[in-house]
Design an enzyme around this catalytic site. Sequence first.
Site, PDB file in Angstrom:
ATOM      1  N   CYS A   1       0.661  -1.306  -0.066  1.00  0.00           N
ATOM      2  CA  CYS A   1      -0.094  -0.119   0.059  1.00  0.00           C
ATOM      3  C   CYS A   1       1.009   1.478  -0.048  1.00  0.00           C
ATOM      4  O   CYS A   1       0.476   2.087  -0.760  1.00  0.00           O
ATOM      5  CB  CYS A   1      -0.862  -0.291   1.160  1.00  0.00           C
ATOM      6  SG  CYS A   1      -0.125  -0.401   2.529  1.00  0.00           S
TER       7      CYS A   1
ATOM      8  N   HIS B   1      -3.346   6.321   4.636  1.00  0.00           N
ATOM      9  CA  HIS B   1      -1.586   6.455   4.898  1.00  0.00           C
ATOM     10  C   HIS B   1      -1.108   7.776   4.462  1.00  0.00           C
ATOM     11  O   HIS B   1      -1.645   8.309   3.466  1.00  0.00           O
ATOM     12  CB  HIS B   1      -0.866   5.336   4.306  1.00  0.00           C
ATOM     13  CG  HIS B   1      -0.778   3.893   4.611  1.00  0.00           C
ATOM     14  ND1 HIS B   1      -1.390   3.551   5.843  1.00  0.00           N
ATOM     15  CD2 HIS B   1      -0.423   2.938   4.056  1.00  0.00           C
ATOM     16  CE1 HIS B   1      -1.526   2.339   6.100  1.00  0.00           C
ATOM     17  NE2 HIS B   1      -0.751   1.721   5.007  1.00  0.00           N
TER      18      HIS B   1
END
Length: 345
Positions: free
Chosen positions: A133, A247
């Site tokens: 990710c 994130h």
Amino acid sequence: MRKFNVAVVGATGAVGEELFRVMEAYDFPIQNLVPLASARSAGEKIVFAGKEHTVLELTETVFEENEVDIAFFSAGGSISEKFAKFAVEGGAVVIDNTSHFRMDENVPLVVPEVNPEDIELWKNTGIIANPNCSTIQMVLSLKPLDELYGIKRVDVSTYQAVSGAGKAGMEELVKQMQAFFAFELDESKKDCFAHQIALNVIPQIDVAQENSFTKEEMKMVNETQKILHKDVQVAATCVRVPVLRSHSESITVTFEDDVDVDVAEVRESLERFENVEVIDDLENNAYPMPIISTDTDITYVGRIRKDVYAQNIVHFFNVADQVRVGAATNSVRIALKWIEMENDI
Ligand code: A2P
């Protein structure tokens, strides 16, 4: 248009559930949906496109029995290691969201906006790997800059959400916060993370490597080089923060020695890139944050600034929804590209 039988391995997990939502949003051409999980969840119902589907147990024969064309795997590396071959033998293309096959030189590692041409290498093994990710959102902002000036080196610190540890990670943060407000927080009570994550930051994601970096940090190095087809130098520090599911990354890019960074050009090249948006108005407190990117399919970039000392260095900040951009959406975009390429659409 042809429709496909689609299996989701890990259908009851954080990424699996998001895959259904993203496929609905993208109007994915599904003939038959086959949700798969462990025996624990077999028999549970999931609703997709207004219809109920029963979760089946993942077995060696389930792919062939259901004539699966496309199998998304998101149940952990050991499950992919054991079961991906049965999906391929059963006639499916596997889109694997775990780290298991990523660095296999016969398996393409793809972010469709960055290296779509690699998808055709799926024929080698029947498998396409979805990157980590943190790597996905980083290369989405690096690619236009590499095309603009040529990147030599990247230094990145991440601020990674608990969703990276699946549903259990998200539950651990929520439970610890609830316990904190009830004056019942017990620091020794933790399952997912090495330390309490509520009201804390943990500068370790995944296990230690011999070179004192963590496995997550070395994934960012190796995967970035594989996706960009370039030996760009990367140094990462990966940090878990008490954010639910987006994130953030603070990125410093060093370009080739003769480059004199023009911030307006950098901004323009990022703005033009597919699925990247710039939010960059510091005076008016406008910049990317997890609360902006969560539940979206966009990688947001901001705080773009030229280094004070070196003319060939730029700094910026980016955020993206880990469960979507960093996992489910990238997988679905890979599948849609694969459909387009392999079925002459
Ligand atoms: P289950 O709910 O039956 O355990 P997350 O990433 O949110 O932690 O989710 C992990 C996903 O992987 C879940 O859907 C989980 O199913 C699935 N999974 C875990 N172990 C197995 C297994 N041995 N076989 C099949 N699916 C598994």
